[in-house]
Design a protein around this motif. Sequence first.
Motif, PDB file in Angstrom:
ATOM      1  N   THR A  65      36.332  37.871  47.433  1.00 36.51           N
ATOM      2  CA  THR A  65      34.969  38.269  47.062  1.00 36.51           C
ATOM      3  C   THR A  65      33.916  37.229  47.407  1.00 36.51           C
ATOM      4  O   THR A  65      32.728  37.517  47.327  1.00 36.51           O
ATOM      5  CB  THR A  65      34.879  38.546  45.546  1.00 36.51           C
ATOM      6  N   LEU A  66      34.339  36.033  47.756  1.00 41.20           N
ATOM      7  CA  LEU A  66      33.453  34.899  48.036  1.00 41.20           C
ATOM      8  C   LEU A  66      32.614  34.512  46.818  1.00 41.20           C
ATOM      9  O   LEU A  66      31.570  33.878  46.960  1.00 41.20           O
ATOM     10  CB  LEU A  66      32.557  35.177  49.251  1.00 41.20           C
ATOM     11  N   ALA A  67      33.072  34.878  45.622  1.00 43.02           N
ATOM     12  CA  ALA A  67      32.390  34.492  44.393  1.00 43.02           C
ATOM     13  C   ALA A  67      32.710  33.037  44.080  1.00 43.02           C
ATOM     14  O   ALA A  67      33.791  32.537  44.399  1.00 43.02           O
ATOM     15  CB  ALA A  67      32.845  35.379  43.239  1.00 43.02           C
ATOM     16  N   CYS A  68      31.777  32.347  43.465  1.00 42.25           N
ATOM     17  CA  CYS A  68      31.971  30.954  43.059  1.00 42.25           C
ATOM     18  C   CYS A  68      32.358  30.943  41.578  1.00 42.25           C
ATOM     19  O   CYS A  68      31.599  31.421  40.725  1.00 42.25           O
ATOM     20  CB  CYS A  68      30.682  30.172  43.285  1.00 42.25           C
ATOM     21  N   VAL A  69      33.543  30.428  41.278  1.00 43.20           N
ATOM     22  CA  VAL A  69      34.041  30.404  39.897  1.00 43.20           C
ATOM     23  C   VAL A  69      34.642  29.023  39.596  1.00 43.20           C
ATOM     24  O   VAL A  69      34.846  28.218  40.497  1.00 43.20           O
ATOM     25  CB  VAL A  69      35.108  31.506  39.673  1.00 43.20           C
ATOM     26  N   LYS A  70      34.917  28.778  38.327  1.00 39.14           N
ATOM     27  CA  LYS A  70      35.491  27.487  37.917  1.00 39.14           C
ATOM     28  C   LYS A  70      36.915  27.305  38.419  1.00 39.14           C
ATOM     29  O   LYS A  70      37.298  26.224  38.843  1.00 39.14           O
ATOM     30  CB  LYS A  70      35.458  27.331  36.396  1.00 39.14           C
ATOM     31  N   LYS A  71      37.739  28.364  38.320  1.00 39.61           N
ATOM     32  CA  LYS A  71      39.142  28.279  38.753  1.00 39.61           C
ATOM     33  C   LYS A  71      39.570  29.629  39.318  1.00 39.61           C
ATOM     34  O   LYS A  71      38.962  30.659  39.025  1.00 39.61           O
ATOM     35  CB  LYS A  71      40.038  27.827  37.612  1.00 39.61           C
ATOM     36  N   PRO A  72      40.608  29.642  40.143  1.00 46.04           N
ATOM     37  CA  PRO A  72      41.015  30.885  40.817  1.00 46.04           C
ATOM     38  C   PRO A  72      41.237  32.080  39.897  1.00 46.04           C
ATOM     39  O   PRO A  72      40.907  33.208  40.254  1.00 46.04           O
ATOM     40  CB  PRO A  72      42.316  30.483  41.520  1.00 46.04           C
ATOM     41  N   VAL A  73      41.762  31.867  38.722  1.00 49.09           N
ATOM     42  CA  VAL A  73      42.032  32.987  37.813  1.00 49.09           C
ATOM     43  C   VAL A  73      40.743  33.658  37.340  1.00 49.09           C
ATOM     44  O   VAL A  73      40.766  34.789  36.859  1.00 49.09           O
ATOM     45  CB  VAL A  73      42.913  32.524  36.624  1.00 49.09           C
ATOM     46  N   SER A  82      36.590  50.335  40.160  1.00 46.52           N
ATOM     47  CA  SER A  82      37.824  51.117  40.238  1.00 46.52           C
ATOM     48  C   SER A  82      39.083  50.283  40.031  1.00 46.52           C
ATOM     49  O   SER A  82      40.181  50.812  40.053  1.00 46.52           O
ATOM     50  CB  SER A  82      37.906  51.825  41.593  1.00 46.52           C
ATOM     51  N   GLU A  83      38.925  48.971  39.826  1.00 43.84           N
ATOM     52  CA  GLU A  83      40.083  48.103  39.620  1.00 43.84           C
ATOM     53  C   GLU A  83      40.026  47.400  38.272  1.00 43.84           C
ATOM     54  O   GLU A  83      38.957  47.070  37.778  1.00 43.84           O
ATOM     55  CB  GLU A  83      40.162  47.035  40.713  1.00 43.84           C
ATOM     56  N   GLU A  84      41.204  47.192  37.740  1.00 42.73           N
ATOM     57  CA  GLU A  84      41.363  46.449  36.487  1.00 42.73           C
ATOM     58  C   GLU A  84      42.033  45.118  36.819  1.00 42.73           C
ATOM     59  O   GLU A  84      42.992  45.065  37.574  1.00 42.73           O
ATOM     60  CB  GLU A  84      42.253  47.251  35.539  1.00 42.73           C
ATOM     61  N   LYS A  85      41.510  44.041  36.272  1.00 38.43           N
ATOM     62  CA  LYS A  85      42.068  42.715  36.521  1.00 38.43           C
ATOM     63  C   LYS A  85      43.118  42.406  35.460  1.00 38.43           C
ATOM     64  O   LYS A  85      42.845  42.435  34.270  1.00 38.43           O
ATOM     65  CB  LYS A  85      40.953  41.673  36.480  1.00 38.43           C
ATOM     66  N   CYS A  86      44.325  42.117  35.929  1.00 41.96           N
ATOM     67  CA  CYS A  86      45.432  41.777  35.021  1.00 41.96           C
ATOM     68  C   CYS A  86      45.799  40.317  35.224  1.00 41.96           C
ATOM     69  O   CYS A  86      46.255  39.934  36.310  1.00 41.96           O
ATOM     70  CB  CYS A  86      46.653  42.643  35.319  1.00 41.96           C
ATOM     71  N   ILE A  87      45.590  39.516  34.207  1.00 43.27           N
ATOM     72  CA  ILE A  87      45.984  38.111  34.282  1.00 43.27           C
ATOM     73  C   ILE A  87      47.473  38.043  33.964  1.00 43.27           C
ATOM     74  O   ILE A  87      47.934  38.569  32.953  1.00 43.27           O
ATOM     75  CB  ILE A  87      45.148  37.251  33.313  1.00 43.27           C
ATOM     76  N   LEU A  88      48.207  37.392  34.856  1.00 44.22           N
ATOM     77  CA  LEU A  88      49.660  37.312  34.711  1.00 44.22           C
ATOM     78  C   LEU A  88      50.045  36.334  33.611  1.00 44.22           C
ATOM     79  O   LEU A  88      49.245  35.474  33.230  1.00 44.22           O
ATOM     80  CB  LEU A  88      50.276  36.911  36.047  1.00 44.22           C
ATOM     81  N   PRO A  89      51.253  36.453  33.083  1.00 45.12           N
ATOM     82  CA  PRO A  89      51.672  35.603  31.966  1.00 45.12           C
ATOM     83  C   PRO A  89      51.597  34.097  32.234  1.00 45.12           C
ATOM     84  O   PRO A  89      51.508  33.319  31.289  1.00 45.12           O
ATOM     85  CB  PRO A  89      53.117  36.041  31.721  1.00 45.12           C
ATOM     86  N   ASP A  90      51.589  33.673  33.475  1.00 39.64           N
ATOM     87  CA  ASP A  90      51.472  32.240  33.753  1.00 39.64           C
ATOM     88  C   ASP A  90      50.052  31.722  33.509  1.00 39.64           C
ATOM     89  O   ASP A  90      49.809  30.519  33.553  1.00 39.64           O
ATOM     90  CB  ASP A  90      51.925  31.908  35.175  1.00 39.64           C
ATOM     91  N   LYS A  91      49.127  32.637  33.265  1.00 45.50           N
ATOM     92  CA  LYS A  91      47.713  32.344  32.975  1.00 45.50           C
ATOM     93  C   LYS A  91      46.989  31.634  34.129  1.00 45.50           C
ATOM     94  O   LYS A  91      45.886  31.157  33.973  1.00 45.50           O
ATOM     95  CB  LYS A  91      47.556  31.506  31.693  1.00 45.50           C
ATOM     96  N   ARG A  92      47.630  31.570  35.301  1.00 42.37           N
ATOM     97  CA  ARG A  92      47.009  30.950  36.471  1.00 42.37           C
ATOM     98  C   ARG A  92      46.781  31.957  37.584  1.00 42.37           C
ATOM     99  O   ARG A  92      46.037  31.689  38.516  1.00 42.37           O
ATOM    100  CB  ARG A  92      47.886  29.815  37.016  1.00 42.37           C
ATOM    101  N   SER A  93      47.430  33.099  37.501  1.00 43.75           N
ATOM    102  CA  SER A  93      47.375  34.102  38.557  1.00 43.75           C
ATOM    103  C   SER A  93      46.919  35.435  37.987  1.00 43.75           C
ATOM    104  O   SER A  93      46.994  35.665  36.777  1.00 43.75           O
ATOM    105  CB  SER A  93      48.763  34.280  39.183  1.00 43.75           C
ATOM    106  N   TYR A  94      46.477  36.288  38.877  1.00 47.81           N
ATOM    107  CA  TYR A  94      46.065  37.628  38.464  1.00 47.81           C
ATOM    108  C   TYR A  94      46.306  38.602  39.602  1.00 47.81           C
ATOM    109  O   TYR A  94      46.479  38.202  40.758  1.00 47.81           O
ATOM    110  CB  TYR A  94      44.587  37.657  38.060  1.00 47.81           C
ATOM    111  N   VAL A  95      46.303  39.867  39.270  1.00 53.02           N
ATOM    112  CA  VAL A  95      46.320  40.943  40.263  1.00 53.02           C
ATOM    113  C   VAL A  95      45.284  41.969  39.840  1.00 53.02           C
ATOM    114  O   VAL A  95      44.998  42.118  38.650  1.00 53.02           O
ATOM    115  CB  VAL A  95      47.709  41.617  40.404  1.00 53.02           C
ATOM    116  N   CYS A  96      44.736  42.644  40.812  1.00 50.54           N
ATOM    117  CA  CYS A  96      43.812  43.738  40.535  1.00 50.54           C
ATOM    118  C   CYS A  96      44.535  45.030  40.869  1.00 50.54           C
ATOM    119  O   CYS A  96      45.090  45.175  41.950  1.00 50.54           O
ATOM    120  CB  CYS A  96      42.547  43.592  41.378  1.00 50.54           C
TER     121      CYS A  96
END
Length: 115
Positions: A65-73, A82-96
């Motif tokens: 998305t080229l958005a500027c954020v504090k950390k990748p997650v 149309s998408e829901e963001k799911c943060i994975l149990p490792d709390k560092r990764s996500y999937v849409c």
Amino acid sequence: MKLLLVAAVLLQVPLLVRAQFDFFEHMFEGAGGGGRGDGYTQGSPMWYEQNYENVQCNDYVCQDTLACVKKPVDCPCLFPDSEEKCILPDKRSYVCISKAGRGCSFVEKAWKGEI
């Protein structure tokens, strides 16, 4: 009969070749200045690279998305309507995933190997 078939095939070959070149011409039209001011078609690798390099960000630039954020997650989904963001149990990764899909609980179960 065979002569007619051969003639029909030979008459179609130039059309197929022309269609092939039209495909590649449109596929790469941004590289040659497709009428846009920047010379690149939006979404092309060159457009993406140029815009990525122009992002003003002191933290993390999200790759999709080229958005500027504090950390990748913290990156947003590319299609938030149309998408829901799911943060994975490792709390560092996500999937849409599609909002019309099974939801984040399904993703979490898959992560844990329960499916």
